[in-house]
Design an enzyme around this catalytic site. Structure first.
Site, PDB file in Angstrom:
ATOM      1  N   SER A 149      87.530  18.975  95.267  1.00 54.45           N
ATOM      2  CA  SER A 149      86.779  19.795  96.211  1.00 54.45           C
ATOM      3  C   SER A 149      87.724  20.298  97.285  1.00 54.45           C
ATOM      4  CB  SER A 149      85.659  18.970  96.869  1.00 54.45           C
ATOM      5  OG  SER A 149      85.071  19.660  97.954  1.00 54.45           O
ATOM      6  N   TYR A 162      81.900  11.148 100.217  1.00 51.04           N
ATOM      7  CA  TYR A 162      82.255  12.289  99.377  1.00 51.04           C
ATOM      8  C   TYR A 162      83.712  12.691  99.590  1.00 51.04           C
ATOM      9  CZ  TYR A 162      81.922  16.845  97.101  1.00 51.04           C
ATOM     10  OH  TYR A 162      82.119  17.925  96.267  1.00 51.04           O
TER      11      TYR A 162
END
Length: 257
Positions: A149, A162
Protein backbone atom coordinates in the site's frame (compact mmCIF):
# COMPACT_ATOMS: atom_id res chain seq x y z
CA UNK A 1 12.29 -8.73 -26.88
CA UNK A 2 8.62 -8.39 -27.74
CA UNK A 3 6.87 -5.49 -26.02
CA UNK A 4 3.63 -7.45 -25.79
CA UNK A 5 2.43 -8.44 -22.33
CA UNK A 6 1.82 -12.16 -22.72
CA UNK A 7 1.23 -14.73 -19.99
CA UNK A 8 0.15 -17.55 -22.26
CA UNK A 9 0.69 -21.01 -20.71
CA UNK A 10 1.39 -19.54 -17.27
CA UNK A 11 -0.51 -20.30 -14.09
CA UNK A 12 -1.24 -17.66 -11.45
CA UNK A 13 -2.74 -17.63 -7.97
CA UNK A 14 -4.33 -14.36 -6.89
CA UNK A 15 -5.49 -14.15 -3.28
CA UNK A 16 -8.37 -11.90 -2.32
CA UNK A 17 -9.47 -11.99 -5.96
CA UNK A 18 -13.24 -12.01 -5.60
CA UNK A 19 -13.45 -8.22 -5.52
CA UNK A 20 -11.53 -4.96 -5.61
CA UNK A 21 -7.84 -4.83 -6.50
CA UNK A 22 -7.50 -8.62 -6.44
CA UNK A 23 -10.30 -8.95 -8.97
CA UNK A 24 -8.64 -6.32 -11.18
CA UNK A 25 -5.35 -8.22 -11.03
CA UNK A 26 -6.99 -11.57 -11.77
CA UNK A 27 -8.83 -10.15 -14.78
CA UNK A 28 -5.65 -8.52 -16.12
CA UNK A 29 -3.57 -11.70 -15.79
CA UNK A 30 -6.30 -13.74 -17.48
CA UNK A 31 -6.61 -11.21 -20.28
CA UNK A 32 -2.87 -11.61 -20.88
CA UNK A 33 -3.36 -15.37 -21.22
CA UNK A 34 -2.70 -16.82 -17.75
CA UNK A 35 -4.80 -19.51 -16.12
CA UNK A 36 -5.89 -17.90 -12.87
CA UNK A 37 -6.74 -19.50 -9.54
CA UNK A 38 -9.03 -17.14 -7.67
CA UNK A 39 -8.42 -17.60 -3.93
CA UNK A 40 -10.75 -15.88 -1.47
CA UNK A 41 -12.93 -16.54 1.55
CA UNK A 42 -16.05 -16.05 -0.59
CA UNK A 43 -16.59 -16.64 -4.29
CA UNK A 44 -19.55 -14.25 -4.45
CA UNK A 45 -18.45 -10.63 -4.87
CA UNK A 46 -19.94 -7.93 -2.67
CA UNK A 47 -22.45 -5.39 -3.89
CA UNK A 48 -21.06 -3.43 -6.79
CA UNK A 49 -19.52 -6.30 -8.75
CA UNK A 50 -21.62 -7.85 -11.49
CA UNK A 51 -20.52 -11.49 -11.57
CA UNK A 52 -17.96 -13.66 -9.73
CA UNK A 53 -14.40 -13.23 -10.95
CA UNK A 54 -14.16 -16.76 -12.34
CA UNK A 55 -17.33 -16.27 -14.35
CA UNK A 56 -16.07 -12.93 -15.67
CA UNK A 57 -12.81 -14.52 -16.80
CA UNK A 58 -14.52 -17.48 -18.44
CA UNK A 59 -17.04 -15.25 -20.21
CA UNK A 60 -14.12 -13.36 -21.74
CA UNK A 61 -12.64 -16.64 -22.98
CA UNK A 62 -10.10 -17.18 -20.21
CA UNK A 63 -9.37 -20.04 -17.82
CA UNK A 64 -10.02 -19.71 -14.10
CA UNK A 65 -10.75 -21.75 -11.01
CA UNK A 66 -11.99 -20.76 -7.54
CA UNK A 67 -10.53 -22.13 -4.30
CA UNK A 68 -11.98 -21.06 -0.96
CA UNK A 69 -9.04 -19.77 1.07
CA UNK A 70 -8.40 -17.81 4.23
CA UNK A 71 -4.76 -16.80 3.84
CA UNK A 72 -4.37 -16.48 7.62
CA UNK A 73 -4.85 -20.26 7.79
CA UNK A 74 -1.56 -21.94 6.91
CA UNK A 75 -3.20 -25.29 6.12
CA UNK A 76 -5.70 -23.61 3.80
CA UNK A 77 -2.91 -21.97 1.82
CA UNK A 78 -1.06 -25.28 1.59
CA UNK A 79 -4.22 -26.85 0.18
CA UNK A 80 -4.60 -23.94 -2.26
CA UNK A 81 -1.15 -24.52 -3.73
CA UNK A 82 -1.71 -28.28 -3.88
CA UNK A 83 -5.02 -27.86 -5.72
CA UNK A 84 -3.42 -25.43 -8.15
CA UNK A 85 -0.68 -27.90 -9.00
CA UNK A 86 -3.19 -30.75 -9.30
CA UNK A 87 -5.37 -28.70 -11.65
CA UNK A 88 -2.73 -27.04 -13.82
CA UNK A 89 0.50 -28.95 -13.27
CA UNK A 90 2.50 -26.10 -11.78
CA UNK A 91 2.62 -22.46 -10.73
CA UNK A 92 4.36 -19.45 -12.26
CA UNK A 93 2.91 -16.38 -10.54
CA UNK A 94 1.82 -15.86 -6.94
CA UNK A 95 -0.02 -12.63 -6.17
CA UNK A 96 -0.45 -12.06 -2.44
CA UNK A 97 -3.25 -9.52 -2.44
CA UNK A 98 -5.73 -10.52 0.28
CA UNK A 99 -6.06 -7.82 2.90
CA UNK A 100 -8.21 -6.39 5.66
CA UNK A 101 -8.15 -3.02 7.39
CA UNK A 102 -9.19 -1.42 10.66
CA UNK A 103 -9.59 2.15 11.86
CA UNK A 104 -8.67 3.19 15.38
CA UNK A 105 -5.74 4.37 17.46
CA UNK A 106 -3.38 1.82 18.94
CA UNK A 107 -5.30 2.14 22.23
CA UNK A 108 -8.56 1.38 20.45
CA UNK A 109 -7.13 -1.59 18.55
CA UNK A 110 -7.76 -4.81 20.45
CA UNK A 111 -5.16 -7.58 20.45
CA UNK A 112 -7.63 -9.73 18.50
CA UNK A 113 -8.00 -7.08 15.80
CA UNK A 114 -4.25 -6.52 15.64
CA UNK A 115 -3.65 -10.26 15.21
CA UNK A 116 -6.31 -10.56 12.50
CA UNK A 117 -5.02 -7.63 10.43
CA UNK A 118 -1.42 -8.82 10.60
CA UNK A 119 -2.52 -12.42 10.19
CA UNK A 120 -4.15 -11.70 6.84
CA UNK A 121 -2.00 -8.87 5.50
CA UNK A 122 1.48 -10.01 6.53
CA UNK A 123 1.43 -13.58 7.81
CA UNK A 124 -0.82 -14.43 4.87
CA UNK A 125 2.01 -13.38 2.55
CA UNK A 126 4.40 -15.63 4.46
CA UNK A 127 1.96 -18.54 4.15
CA UNK A 128 1.68 -18.02 0.42
CA UNK A 129 5.40 -17.81 -0.24
CA UNK A 130 6.22 -20.62 2.20
CA UNK A 131 4.00 -23.11 0.40
CA UNK A 132 4.35 -21.82 -3.15
CA UNK A 133 8.11 -21.30 -3.34
CA UNK A 134 9.04 -24.97 -3.85
CA UNK A 135 6.71 -25.04 -6.86
CA UNK A 136 7.66 -21.60 -8.15
CA UNK A 137 11.33 -22.59 -8.20
CA UNK A 138 10.50 -25.11 -10.94
CA UNK A 139 9.09 -22.38 -13.21
CA UNK A 140 11.32 -20.64 -15.77
CA UNK A 141 9.33 -17.43 -15.25
CA UNK A 142 8.62 -17.40 -11.52
CA UNK A 143 7.14 -14.28 -9.98
CA UNK A 144 5.89 -13.25 -6.55
CA UNK A 145 3.89 -10.04 -6.48
CA UNK A 146 2.91 -8.72 -3.06
CA UNK A 147 0.26 -6.04 -2.81
CA UNK A 148 1.31 -3.58 -0.12
CA UNK A 149 0.00 0.00 0.00
CA UNK A 150 1.06 3.61 -0.36
CA UNK A 151 0.49 3.64 3.41
CA UNK A 152 3.54 1.42 3.81
CA UNK A 153 5.51 4.52 2.81
CA UNK A 154 3.70 7.37 4.58
CA UNK A 155 1.76 7.89 7.80
CA UNK A 156 -2.00 8.01 8.17
CA UNK A 157 -4.03 8.59 11.35
CA UNK A 158 -5.83 5.72 13.10
CA UNK A 159 -4.48 2.75 11.15
CA UNK A 160 -1.63 1.26 13.23
CA UNK A 161 -2.25 -2.40 12.41
CA UNK A 162 -2.78 -1.79 8.71
CA UNK A 163 0.32 0.39 8.30
CA UNK A 164 2.46 -2.00 10.33
CA UNK A 165 1.31 -4.95 8.23
CA UNK A 166 1.90 -3.23 4.89
CA UNK A 167 5.28 -1.92 5.99
CA UNK A 168 6.16 -5.50 6.84
CA UNK A 169 5.09 -6.62 3.36
CA UNK A 170 7.50 -4.12 1.79
CA UNK A 171 10.42 -5.31 3.94
CA UNK A 172 9.57 -8.98 3.37
CA UNK A 173 9.43 -8.37 -0.37
CA UNK A 174 12.98 -7.02 -0.42
CA UNK A 175 14.25 -9.86 1.76
CA UNK A 176 12.66 -12.53 -0.44
CA UNK A 177 14.12 -10.91 -3.55
CA UNK A 178 17.59 -11.24 -2.03
CA UNK A 179 17.12 -14.86 -1.03
CA UNK A 180 15.73 -16.07 -4.36
CA UNK A 181 17.47 -13.93 -6.99
CA UNK A 182 19.82 -16.74 -7.96
CA UNK A 183 16.98 -19.16 -8.84
CA UNK A 184 15.64 -16.76 -10.12
CA UNK A 185 12.30 -16.02 -8.54
CA UNK A 186 11.50 -12.34 -9.02
CA UNK A 187 9.78 -10.76 -6.02
CA UNK A 188 8.22 -7.31 -6.13
CA UNK A 189 5.55 -5.31 -4.34
CA UNK A 190 2.89 -3.01 -5.71
CA UNK A 191 1.89 -0.12 -3.46
CA UNK A 192 -1.51 1.08 -4.64
CA UNK A 193 -2.90 4.46 -3.73
CA UNK A 194 -6.56 5.30 -3.33
CA UNK A 195 -8.45 2.90 -5.58
CA UNK A 196 -12.21 2.75 -5.88
CA UNK A 197 -13.12 -0.58 -4.25
CA UNK A 198 -15.47 -1.89 -1.58
CA UNK A 199 -12.66 -1.34 0.94
CA UNK A 200 -12.57 2.39 0.19
CA UNK A 201 -16.27 2.86 -0.54
CA UNK A 202 -17.13 4.13 2.96
CA UNK A 203 -14.29 6.66 3.04
CA UNK A 204 -15.09 7.91 -0.45
CA UNK A 205 -18.79 8.25 0.39
CA UNK A 206 -17.95 10.73 3.15
CA UNK A 207 -17.58 14.19 1.56
CA UNK A 208 -14.81 15.37 3.89
CA UNK A 209 -12.79 12.16 3.63
CA UNK A 210 -13.26 11.97 -0.12
CA UNK A 211 -12.21 15.60 -0.59
CA UNK A 212 -9.05 15.01 1.47
CA UNK A 213 -8.04 11.89 -0.47
CA UNK A 214 -8.69 13.54 -3.80
CA UNK A 215 -6.74 16.66 -2.79
CA UNK A 216 -3.73 14.57 -1.71
CA UNK A 217 -3.65 12.70 -5.04
CA UNK A 218 -1.77 14.69 -7.67
CA UNK A 219 -3.73 13.43 -10.65
CA UNK A 220 -7.27 14.80 -11.07
CA UNK A 221 -8.84 11.35 -10.63
CA UNK A 222 -8.60 8.32 -8.35
CA UNK A 223 -7.48 4.88 -9.40
CA UNK A 224 -9.41 1.79 -10.41
CA UNK A 225 -8.49 -1.88 -9.87
CA UNK A 226 -7.53 -2.08 -13.55
CA UNK A 227 -4.67 0.36 -12.90
CA UNK A 228 -3.11 -2.05 -10.41
CA UNK A 229 -3.94 -5.03 -12.61
CA UNK A 230 -1.96 -3.54 -15.46
CA UNK A 231 1.12 -3.19 -13.26
CA UNK A 232 0.77 -6.77 -12.03
CA UNK A 233 0.50 -8.10 -15.58
CA UNK A 234 3.62 -6.17 -16.56
CA UNK A 235 5.63 -7.53 -13.62
CA UNK A 236 4.42 -11.07 -14.27
CA UNK A 237 5.37 -10.94 -17.95
CA UNK A 238 8.76 -11.17 -19.64
CA UNK A 239 8.81 -7.37 -19.77
CA UNK A 240 9.49 -7.44 -16.02
CA UNK A 241 12.41 -9.87 -16.23
CA UNK A 242 14.98 -7.38 -14.85
CA UNK A 243 12.92 -6.06 -11.95
CA UNK A 244 13.12 -7.58 -8.48
CA UNK A 245 13.11 -6.35 -4.90
CA UNK A 246 11.19 -3.22 -5.85
CA UNK A 247 8.07 -1.45 -4.59
CA UNK A 248 6.18 -0.06 -7.56
CA UNK A 249 3.91 2.74 -6.40
CA UNK A 250 0.64 3.13 -8.30
CA UNK A 251 -0.92 6.04 -6.45
CA UNK A 252 -1.58 8.94 -8.80
CA UNK A 253 1.29 10.84 -7.21
CA UNK A 254 0.03 10.67 -3.60
CA UNK A 255 3.46 9.86 -2.15
CA UNK A 256 5.31 12.39 -4.31
CA UNK A 257 4.72 15.23 -1.85
Amino acid sequence: MSLEISLTDRVAIVTGASAGIGRGIALALAQAGASVVVADVDETPPTGEVVPTVEAIETAGGEAHYVETDVADCDAVEALVAETVASYGGLDVLVNNAGVSHDGTVEETTPETWDRVLGVNLTGVYHGVHHAMPVLKRSPAARVINVASQLALVGRPRKPAYLASKGGVVSLTRQLAVDYADVPVLVNAICPGVVRTELTREALSDPDSSAFLESETLLPYLGDPDDVGAMAAFLASDLGRYITGQCLVVDGGYTAH
